[in-house]
Write a protein that holds these residues in place. Structure first.
Motif, mmCIF file in Angstrom:
data_model
loop_
_atom_site.group_PDB
_atom_site.id
_atom_site.type_symbol
_atom_site.label_atom_id
_atom_site.label_comp_id
_atom_site.label_asym_id
_atom_site.label_seq_id
_atom_site.Cartn_x
_atom_site.Cartn_y
_atom_site.Cartn_z
ATOM 1 N N GLY A 1 -3.736 5.792 2.691
ATOM 2 C CA GLY A 1 -4.857 5.671 1.780
ATOM 3 C C GLY A 1 -4.998 6.879 0.880
ATOM 4 N N VAL A 2 -6.147 6.878 0.188
ATOM 5 C CA VAL A 2 -6.625 8.073 -0.498
ATOM 6 C C VAL A 2 -7.339 8.944 0.537
ATOM 7 C CG1 VAL A 2 -8.418 8.900 -2.065
ATOM 8 C CG2 VAL A 2 -6.850 7.132 -2.806
ATOM 9 N N MET A 3 -6.936 10.203 0.628
ATOM 10 C CA MET A 3 -7.579 11.121 1.569
ATOM 11 C C MET A 3 -8.798 11.729 0.878
ATOM 12 S SD MET A 3 -5.675 10.742 4.217
ATOM 13 C CE MET A 3 -5.403 9.045 3.705
ATOM 14 N N LEU A 4 -9.940 11.152 1.149
ATOM 15 C CA LEU A 4 -11.137 11.445 0.363
ATOM 16 C C LEU A 4 -11.550 12.918 0.393
ATOM 17 C CD1 LEU A 4 -13.018 9.997 -1.537
ATOM 18 C CD2 LEU A 4 -14.467 9.376 0.412
ATOM 19 N N PRO A 5 -11.339 13.666 1.479
ATOM 20 C CA PRO A 5 -11.695 15.088 1.411
ATOM 21 C C PRO A 5 -10.941 15.874 0.344
ATOM 22 C CG PRO A 5 -11.471 14.405 3.695
ATOM 23 C CD PRO A 5 -10.972 13.264 2.852
ATOM 24 N N ASN A 6 -9.847 15.318 -0.177
ATOM 25 C CA ASN A 6 -9.087 16.010 -1.223
ATOM 26 C C ASN A 6 -9.600 15.719 -2.628
ATOM 27 O OD1 ASN A 6 -7.368 16.848 0.824
ATOM 28 N ND2 ASN A 6 -5.844 15.268 0.425
ATOM 29 N N HIS A 7 -10.551 14.801 -2.769
ATOM 30 C CA HIS A 7 -10.933 14.305 -4.099
ATOM 31 C C HIS A 7 -12.448 14.155 -4.211
ATOM 32 C CE1 HIS A 7 -6.689 13.060 -4.497
ATOM 33 N NE2 HIS A 7 -6.822 12.557 -3.284
ATOM 34 N N SER A 8 -12.937 14.206 -5.441
ATOM 35 C CA SER A 8 -14.339 13.863 -5.661
ATOM 36 C C SER A 8 -14.472 12.343 -5.735
ATOM 37 C CB SER A 8 -14.850 14.504 -6.944
ATOM 38 O OG SER A 8 -14.834 13.610 -8.007
ATOM 39 N N TRP B 1 0.837 -1.192 0.000
ATOM 40 C CA TRP B 1 0.000 0.000 0.000
ATOM 41 C C TRP B 1 0.876 1.247 0.000
ATOM 42 C CZ3 TRP B 1 -4.678 -0.458 3.916
ATOM 43 C CH2 TRP B 1 -5.573 -1.408 3.431
ATOM 44 N N MET B 2 0.376 2.291 -0.646
ATOM 45 C CA MET B 2 1.054 3.582 -0.669
ATOM 46 C C MET B 2 0.098 4.646 -0.140
ATOM 47 S SD MET B 2 3.289 3.405 -4.188
ATOM 48 C CE MET B 2 4.612 4.404 -3.471
ATOM 49 N N ALA B 3 0.650 5.565 0.659
ATOM 50 C CA ALA B 3 -0.173 6.564 1.324
ATOM 51 C C ALA B 3 -0.011 7.932 0.682
ATOM 52 C CB ALA B 3 0.201 6.649 2.810
ATOM 53 N N GLU B 4 -1.125 8.633 0.570
ATOM 54 C CA GLU B 4 -1.155 9.966 -0.042
ATOM 55 C C GLU B 4 -0.601 11.015 0.920
ATOM 56 O OE1 GLU B 4 -4.590 13.226 -1.269
ATOM 57 O OE2 GLU B 4 -5.105 11.092 -1.256
ATOM 58 N N HIS B 5 0.454 11.693 0.495
ATOM 59 C CA HIS B 5 1.018 12.823 1.239
ATOM 60 C C HIS B 5 1.343 13.937 0.252
ATOM 61 C CE1 HIS B 5 1.747 11.621 5.493
ATOM 62 N NE2 HIS B 5 1.453 10.447 4.982
ATOM 63 N N HIS B 6 1.185 15.167 0.695
ATOM 64 C CA HIS B 6 1.387 16.319 -0.196
ATOM 65 C C HIS B 6 2.364 17.318 0.408
ATOM 66 C CE1 HIS B 6 -2.015 15.163 -2.792
ATOM 67 N NE2 HIS B 6 -2.610 14.804 -1.676
ATOM 68 N N GLY B 7 3.103 17.988 -0.470
ATOM 69 C CA GLY B 7 3.958 19.096 -0.073
ATOM 70 C C GLY B 7 5.061 18.714 0.885
#
Length: 343
Positions: free
Chosen positions: A86-93, A51-57
């Motif tokens: 995971g996918v951070m759902l508040p960042n995506h539709s 699994w790969m986790a979503e991280h930004h900046g």
């Protein structure tokens, strides 16, 4: 539907959580190449999931475009399940997430898990630039339902459809670092993965909430009984002394993150107390309290005890070393000590 291993009769499956960490002096491309090598290695070793986790900046982690990375990993592996952790759902539709993961499933088949979280996966300013929804529990649960509908069978008369996506039934996992995700996972009958590798304090309470509120009879249920996974920091080396030395890289990473100074991974140090103030070491220890660091036998014993104590169905382990080869060595040694059947 995720497998339901019997924890009483054999060791639980081990999976891998990767954030494409970048060591000091390494380019982003080199970091992604090292994660690809890791995926290939754990695929061959017999680990259950990557699994790969979503991280930004972040200067530390290169895993912002999770779906793109998972497609890349699918091209370079053959057996292991791949997923978002995971996918951070508040960042995506929800529609776009369904299209991305539906496309992956269409291209590569039933090899993907879709782990969903509520956290932004970044600092407040970057979160504001990304944010599409609030992440409040009710709104989050509604978006999970929408996502599941898009990935399900085509709905007669539906005006909005995920194509590709509908009919792929990509399995959903609920992620959590508090009791909020546990409530949603239980109410929707989804498997639940707790982020105890960085948020250990509410592990016991969250698992209790999830199990108490689990509903197998709902239309959204994907598993027949509460199904749990938890994260744990792991580093295996030939000796306890070497493992603890190498683990200082992960401790320094945690200190940087907790003190708001993220950076590429630091080399290990001989004496952590001489490198950072004592109060910051305490922060790292609290952050990484769920850990198994040492020689192969001691790590196996710690993992078995952790899984048994919390009645877990699966463990997902995460390992940080400054030298990526030593990270792969850790996973090799763990696979052998665990008695993992090679792929």
């Amino acid at each position: 539907m995720p497998p339901h291993p019997e924890t009483s009769s054999r060791r639980v499956p081990l999976s891998v959580l990767d954030l494409a960490p970048r060591s000091a002096g390494m380019t982003p491309r080199q970091a992604l190449e090292e994660s690809t090598l890791l995926a290939q290695e754990v695929d061959e070793l017999g680990y259950a999931r990557f699994w790969m986790a979503e991280h930004h900046g972040s200067d530390t982690f290169m895993s912002s475009a999770t779906a793109l990375l998972l497609g890349h990993m699918a091209q370079h592996t053959s057996r292991i399940r791949l997923g978002s952790g995971g996918v951070m759902l508040p960042n995506h539709s929800p529609l776009m997430v369904a299209e991305y993961y539906g496309t992956l499933a269409t291209l590569y088949g039933d090899r993907f898990d879709l782990g969903l979280g509520r956290a932004p996966g970044t600092d407040p300013m970057t979160a504001a630039a990304l944010a599409r929804s609030s992440g409040q529990l009710n709104e989050f649960a509604s978006e999970v339902l929408a996502l599941q509908t898009y990935l399900g069978e085509p709905q007669p008369g539906a005006k909005v459809r995920a194509i590709p996506g509908e009919g792929t039934h990509v399995p959903l996992w609920m992620l959590g670092s508090s009791t909020g995700g546990a409530q949603v996972a239980g109410a929707l009958g989804l498997p639940f993965s707790f982020a105890s590798h960085f948020a250990p304090d509410q592990l016991r309470e969250a698992l209790m909430v999830y199990r108490d509120r689990f509903r197998a009879d709902g239309a959204t249920a994907q598993v027949e009984r509460p199904t749990t996974m938890a994260g744990i920091n792991v580093l295996v080396a030939p000796s306890q002394e070497e493992a603890e030395h190498l683990f200082t890289t992960a401790q320094l990473m945690a200190i940087r993150i907790r003190s708001g100074q993220p950076a590429p991974l630091d080399p290990p140090v001989d004496d952590l107390a001489s490198a950072v103030p004592a109060q910051l070491i305490g922060l790292a220890q609290a952050h990484q309290a769920v850990q198994a660091v040492g020689d192969p036998a001691s790590v196996v014993a710690k993992l078995e005890a952790f899984a048994a104590e919390h009645e877990l169905d699966e463990l997902i382990v995460t390992t940080y070393t400054f030298d990526p080869e030593l990270r792969r060595r850790s996973y090799r040694m763990l696979a052998e000590a665990w008695g993992m059947p090679a792929a």
